[in-house]
Design an enzyme around this catalytic site. Sequence first.
Site, mmCIF file in Angstrom:
data_model
loop_
_atom_site.group_PDB
_atom_site.id
_atom_site.type_symbol
_atom_site.label_atom_id
_atom_site.label_comp_id
_atom_site.label_asym_id
_atom_site.label_seq_id
_atom_site.Cartn_x
_atom_site.Cartn_y
_atom_site.Cartn_z
ATOM 1 N N TRP A 152 0.802 -1.216 0.000
ATOM 2 C CA TRP A 152 0.000 0.000 0.000
ATOM 3 C C TRP A 152 0.837 1.270 0.000
ATOM 4 O O TRP A 152 0.327 2.344 -0.307
ATOM 5 C CB TRP A 152 -0.916 0.029 1.236
ATOM 6 C CG TRP A 152 -0.196 -0.222 2.528
ATOM 7 C CD1 TRP A 152 -0.112 -1.415 3.201
ATOM 8 C CD2 TRP A 152 0.567 0.721 3.292
ATOM 9 N NE1 TRP A 152 0.659 -1.261 4.332
ATOM 10 C CE2 TRP A 152 1.084 0.032 4.415
ATOM 11 C CE3 TRP A 152 0.857 2.075 3.142
ATOM 12 C CZ2 TRP A 152 1.883 0.647 5.378
ATOM 13 C CZ3 TRP A 152 1.657 2.699 4.088
ATOM 14 C CH2 TRP A 152 2.158 1.984 5.193
ATOM 15 N N ASN A 153 2.106 1.193 0.375
ATOM 16 C CA ASN A 153 2.852 2.444 0.556
ATOM 17 C C ASN A 153 3.238 3.119 -0.761
ATOM 18 O O ASN A 153 3.360 4.330 -0.830
ATOM 19 C CB ASN A 153 4.079 2.230 1.446
ATOM 20 C CG ASN A 153 5.025 1.180 0.916
ATOM 21 O OD1 ASN A 153 4.658 0.316 0.125
ATOM 22 N ND2 ASN A 153 6.270 1.231 1.360
ATOM 23 N N LYS A 176 -2.390 -8.921 -7.336
ATOM 24 C CA LYS A 176 -3.164 -8.715 -6.108
ATOM 25 C C LYS A 176 -2.607 -7.494 -5.383
ATOM 26 O O LYS A 176 -1.546 -7.550 -4.769
ATOM 27 C CB LYS A 176 -3.075 -9.921 -5.170
ATOM 28 C CG LYS A 176 -4.089 -9.841 -4.004
ATOM 29 C CD LYS A 176 -3.628 -10.559 -2.767
ATOM 30 C CE LYS A 176 -2.775 -9.718 -1.868
ATOM 31 N NZ LYS A 176 -3.455 -8.506 -1.297
ATOM 32 N N PRO A 177 -3.308 -6.361 -5.446
ATOM 33 C CA PRO A 177 -2.848 -5.171 -4.729
ATOM 34 C C PRO A 177 -3.237 -5.240 -3.255
ATOM 35 O O PRO A 177 -4.022 -6.097 -2.832
ATOM 36 C CB PRO A 177 -3.587 -4.040 -5.434
ATOM 37 C CG PRO A 177 -4.892 -4.677 -5.849
ATOM 38 C CD PRO A 177 -4.553 -6.113 -6.193
ATOM 39 N N GLY A 229 6.731 -6.459 0.542
ATOM 40 C CA GLY A 229 5.998 -6.328 1.796
ATOM 41 C C GLY A 229 6.866 -6.703 2.977
ATOM 42 O O GLY A 229 8.100 -6.627 2.921
ATOM 43 N N SER A 230 6.234 -7.135 4.041
ATOM 44 C CA SER A 230 6.946 -7.404 5.288
ATOM 45 C C SER A 230 7.792 -8.663 5.190
ATOM 46 O O SER A 230 7.490 -9.595 4.431
ATOM 47 C CB SER A 230 5.956 -7.547 6.447
ATOM 48 O OG SER A 230 5.254 -8.774 6.340
ATOM 49 N N GLU A 251 11.009 -8.635 -2.108
ATOM 50 C CA GLU A 251 11.564 -7.345 -1.703
ATOM 51 C C GLU A 251 10.908 -7.012 -0.377
ATOM 52 O O GLU A 251 9.713 -6.709 -0.323
ATOM 53 C CB GLU A 251 11.276 -6.288 -2.773
ATOM 54 C CG GLU A 251 12.158 -5.046 -2.661
ATOM 55 C CD GLU A 251 11.596 -3.997 -1.729
ATOM 56 O OE1 GLU A 251 12.113 -3.920 -0.584
ATOM 57 O OE2 GLU A 251 10.673 -3.284 -2.107
ATOM 58 N N LEU A 252 11.689 -7.104 0.712
ATOM 59 C CA LEU A 252 11.111 -7.112 2.054
ATOM 60 C C LEU A 252 11.514 -5.869 2.858
ATOM 61 O O LEU A 252 11.907 -4.865 2.305
ATOM 62 C CB LEU A 252 11.516 -8.403 2.757
ATOM 63 C CG LEU A 252 11.197 -9.689 1.968
ATOM 64 C CD1 LEU A 252 11.737 -10.919 2.690
ATOM 65 C CD2 LEU A 252 9.705 -9.816 1.714
ATOM 66 N N CYS A 285 10.237 1.514 2.672
ATOM 67 C CA CYS A 285 11.152 0.456 3.108
ATOM 68 C C CYS A 285 12.609 0.887 3.085
ATOM 69 O O CYS A 285 13.435 0.320 3.792
ATOM 70 C CB CYS A 285 10.954 -0.803 2.265
ATOM 71 S SG CYS A 285 11.211 -0.556 0.497
ATOM 72 N N GLU A 384 11.923 -1.926 12.411
ATOM 73 C CA GLU A 384 11.467 -0.984 11.405
ATOM 74 C C GLU A 384 10.234 -0.246 11.932
ATOM 75 O O GLU A 384 9.192 -0.848 12.157
ATOM 76 C CB GLU A 384 11.135 -1.737 10.109
ATOM 77 C CG GLU A 384 10.783 -0.844 8.944
ATOM 78 C CD GLU A 384 10.542 -1.634 7.663
ATOM 79 O OE1 GLU A 384 10.817 -1.096 6.583
ATOM 80 O OE2 GLU A 384 10.076 -2.790 7.749
#
Length: 482
Positions: A152-153, A176-177, A229-230, A251-252, A285, A384
């Site tokens: 979402w960011n 999938k957003p 995401g996380s 990509e975390l 991130c 974080e």
Amino acid sequence: MISTVTKSIYINGEWQDIDSSKTQVVYNPATLEPITEVAFGGQTETKEAIDAASKAFPVWSEMTGRQRSRILYKAAELMRKDAKRLGEILTVEQGKPLKEAIGEVKGAAGFLLWYAEEASRGYGEWIPSSMKEKRMLVIPKPIGVVAAITPWNFPSSMITRKLGPALAAGCTTVLKPSPETPLSAIEIVKIFEEAGMPPGVINLVTGDAQAIGKEMLTNKGVKLITFTGSTAVGKYLMREAADQVKKVSLELGGHAPIIAFSDADIDKATSLSLASKFRNNGQTCICANRLYVHESIADGFTAMLKEKVEKLKVGLGLEEDTDLGPLISEQAREKVQAHLDDALEKGAELVTGGNKWAGELQGYFCPPTIIKNATDDMKVMREETFGPLFPIQTFSDEEEVIKKANDTDYGLAAYIFTENTSRTLRVAERLEYGIIGVNDVFPSVPEAPFGGIKQSGNAKEGGHYGMDEFLEKKFVSIGIDS
């Protein structure tokens, strides 16, 4: 601007009708008002989307790169022309200031433009043989159906950073957003539709994240899952994908340090530190999460940073002079407060900000905050934060600060401020991060690789490296008459 109910499931070139009993509300995080309702899809819709992508794959993958690039060029052009409207939609659903949102949309178009150019450059390799009777070559082939899960960011640029190289390589996709920000995804799919994308090449499913993700993981039609995401969710995807040895591109999270050495240009360093930390209200991130300042410049640095931060305006993203919008949710705001409370209890000193939001706006707002005397046992220095809380810790020794910067499971981005060339190279080589910024806090560009090491991910997005994730390398060995 947006209708009461918005179609949000797109399969095989058709927008699906919405079942009124299966919808979810999208809220504006700045006002807490509902914007629209979108479809709450699940396993059935995801399977249909994967089937459509599988059927479209042979035709799309066999097109020439130049044929695919024409559509990507057109989509990039349409995004750039419509950047203001797309930015307004992004701001309403995500909260960031309109100037940032428009910048994101233009950046998202930049990824499509880059991969429109890369589509014709899927080079293979001719291997010189050690035997006269053999000829050997490597042929790149698209991996197949790609499932893309985006956050979402950055609800526009994270989509094109994945779809751009996937489509250029010849893959078909199911997107999938994030449930918080589906509207930007809808608009991007409409742009591809207008650009002439064949049915089934791009499919969109919104709704039940667990059900959608499970179908993506278990359906043999999906050959690659690309996720931003996380770290916790990334680990889950890796574990579940293991049953099929399904490829995952991750990509975390990050925990980026900034190191300001004694020879740093303080004015430049404070301005860039502010830009990094408070971009998207700290919900990035690669934004700075902890700031190490050499003790010889700490007082001046802190005072100048305080002065600049106190000029930031918190407000509605659509207002022209807004610098910081809301956080995405109450949970996000609570995490920032928990990190601040923990730091103050352990001896940190408040420099500016710090109070709970007391403004007239009802959204998830949080004042920009700086603390000093941060210590290594504080949560803000270990986790974080993903919000507008900036801790400062002083240091005296280069070796010491490199060790502190590297003492984390994360390894996405790190930044240094110095005017010394030798130090630049020496420190950049020793920092254990996938991205290093030297007097630069905006390293993400379409032409360069983006990605972390350690628990911050296992892939590169951007540049010609970004195509590699979506291509299999097929080795062909040919025996000939010698």
